[in-house]
Design an enzyme around this catalytic site. Structure first.
Site, PDB file in Angstrom:
ATOM      1  CD  GLU A 397      -2.106  -4.974  14.426  1.00 50.00           C
ATOM      2  OE1 GLU A 397      -1.445  -4.289  13.626  1.00 50.00           O
ATOM      3  OE2 GLU A 397      -2.548  -6.102  14.135  1.00 50.00           O
ATOM      4  CB  THR A 529       6.879  -8.803   2.212  1.00 46.59           C
ATOM      5  OG1 THR A 529       6.592  -8.677   3.606  1.00 46.59           O
ATOM      6  CG2 THR A 529       6.098  -7.753   1.418  1.00 46.59           C
TER       7      THR A 529
END
Length: 539
Positions: A397, A529
């Site tokens: 991440e 997006t």
């Protein structure tokens, strides 16, 4: 480079040899040949049979995920596959349905699409008990429905509507009607002193607080969906609201704080006056999709959104000049740093920010500028390293590359790979690295990007798959991905599986009335997006 040690200065990435290259090297139809002048192709071949095997595997992953959702979670937002129940983290209107419908259309899963449209047609957007995020609801719900409408009234109309005739025609029409219903339910959030919307609210309350702040991604990532709704309905109010809010980001009134680098903004904006409260920012969380939409709005309509293009160019050039940095141990890699202000750069990156390579490639295509293409490809390759270097073959991440902050137990790892784990070592079914692989393949037609995407799919299938669907994992530094964390994100359907399917089925997609999602100056579609493709506006 502002105050950076020499060892961190930007690697020129081969850009030196492309400075001065005329944009005529890029044609409307095929950029593989000119790009190959600078980056030799890998020469990897993939047979049609192998491509079909891979698309079939990705379709199976979608159906497996959808079956688990329908069995245990429908009609909630997402499946919790370990506990075999549903969760409502995204407004409670069935986010997985809204996010999943476009991918099911592209995969031509007509039975699933019918299920999804029947559900969408019955949602009451005037009622909701949950706190609503305007940003998430816009990109997932509004974007998902508008995209499905564009696809099903365009290249996928005949195949779908032929199944049930008038019944399916009515379901398709309901997508636009439901989009209007949702926008009408949400539009009170723009009723502030500046027109900058509040980020979170409850429908039952319908009050706004202009003393709040919003983030640049929060109100800089509404314009595509709300403008598309206006263009489809002929009602200008929706696009006008989003455009009025974004104007505060196109011309910053206090650039000393709000625009520490040319085109690169701070993060938090006061709703009451439109002024920035900080100079922190970058292409990662809280700002990412604002920059993404600048070039995409110009793609959507080059007449109305010329200012958006100029702002993207300014941000893109500023990023290459001030924020592109290389690890001391791997000068062949390039990552984009974050900043606290104009003089304080943080060598910190994230999976979220790995969409940048794809965004630069889109910019290079539509602007016919080789500099952006080459820079984008270097970013794609560097983000791929965060996948290829971990035991799970999935990137973390967050990660860093400041040699002064490398944990003692990661010194050798950093020396070899050019980054270290940045504290958050989970994988949340995020799409950004695969998204950039897709753009890289379409621009270069080099099958190595397909191979990288397939490697990612195999790793995700091995570590994230459960009996009932797919889930987030807690530790990519372990070969098995660590503990399974019990959440199948709705964007798993919308983004990861869509980009994987498209990268292996690009030729099949183009055969549908010769559409292409990354074609160049004449392209007919643009992704929001959340990877929902929308038809480009033609006046």
């Amino acid at each position: 480079m502002i105050g950076l040690p020499r060892r961190f200065r930007v690697v020129v990435l081969g850009l030196v040899f492309c400075i001065g290259v005329t944009v005529t090297y890029l044609t409307h139809d095929d950029t593989a040949v000119p790009i190959a002048k600078f980056i030799p192709p890998s020469g990897i071949k993939l047979e049609t049979q192998e491509l079909k095997r891979r698309t079939d595997a990705i379709r199976e992953a979608y159906r497996h995920s959808w079956t688990g959702y329908m069995k245990y979670a429908y009609p909630t937002d997402e499946l919790l596959p370990i506990s075999r129940q549903g969760g409502n983290s995204m407004s409670g209107w069935g986010a997985s349905v809204m996010d999943g419908v476009g991918t099911a259309i592209l995969m031509e899963m007509h039975d699933v699409v019918e299920q999804q449209l029947q559900f969408i047609a019955k949602v009451d957007f005037t009622r909701n008990e949950h706190q609503i995020s305007l940003f998430e609801t816009t990109i997932r719900y509004l974007g998902g429905m508008l995209s499905a409408y564009d696809l099903l009234t365009g290249p996928y109309a005949t195949a779908f509507q032929a199944r049930e005739g008038e019944k399916n025609h009515k379901l398709v029409k309901s997508l636009l009607a439901q989009s209007v219903s949702l926008a009408d339910a949400l539009k009170f959030s723009f009723n502030t002193t500046t027109g900058i919307p509040v980020p979170y609210f409850k429908l039952a309350d319908k009050t706004v607080n202009s003393n709040d702040v919003n983030i640049i991604a929060g109100f800089g990532t509404l314009i595509l969906e709300w403008m598309r709704l206006s263009d489809l309905t002929g009602d200008p109010q929706y696009g006008a609201m989003a455009q009025k809010a974004e104007d505060y980001l196109l011309v910053v009134e206090n650039p000393g704080v709000g625009e520490p680098l040319p085109g690169m903004l701070g993060t938090h904006v006061r709703i009451q006056d439109g002024h920035f409260t900080d100079s922190y920012g970058g292409w990662g969380a809280l700002g990412d999709s604002y920059y993404e939409y600048l070039i995409k709005m110009w793609v959507y309509d080059s007449s109305r959104f010329r200012k958006y293009k100029r702002r993207w160019i300014q941000a893109a050039d500023s990023t290459m000049k001030h924020l592109a940095t290389s690890p001391s141990s791997r000068p062949d890699l390039t990552f984009v740093a974050e900043y606290a202000n104009s003089k304080s750069i943080s060598f910190r990156g994230s999976h979220l920010a790995c969409f940048i390579g794809g965004n630069y490639l889109l910019g290079g295509q539509v602007l016919k500028d080789m500099r952006y293409n080459l820079f984008g490809l270097r970013l794609v390759e560097s983000c791929r390293t965060t996948y290829a270097s971990t035991p799970s073959l999935i990137g973390p991440e967050t990660f860093g590359w400041d040699e002064n902050l490398v944990p003692h137990n990661q010194k050798e790892f950093f020396r070899k790979n050019g980054f270290f784990y940045g504290g958050e070592i989970d994988y949340r079914l995020r799409p950004e690295v695969i998204e950039s692989y897709y753009y890289a393949y379409v621009v270069t037609r080099d099958n190595k990007y397909r191979e990288w995407a397939w490697d990612a799919f195999l790793a995700i299938n091995r570590t994230c798959r459960t009996d009932n669907g797919f889930t987030t994992i807690t530790d990519v530094s372990r070969a098995d991905g660590g503990r399974k964390d019990d959440k199948q994100e709705s964007f798993w359907f919308a983004e990861v599986l869509k980009y994987l399917f498209l990268i292996f089925n690009e030729e099949g997609i183009q055969a549908k009335e010769r559409i292409s999602f990354v074609r160049g100056p004449n392209q007919k579609w643009v992704f929001n997006t959340e990877a929902h493709p929308m038809k480009v506006f033609r006046s």
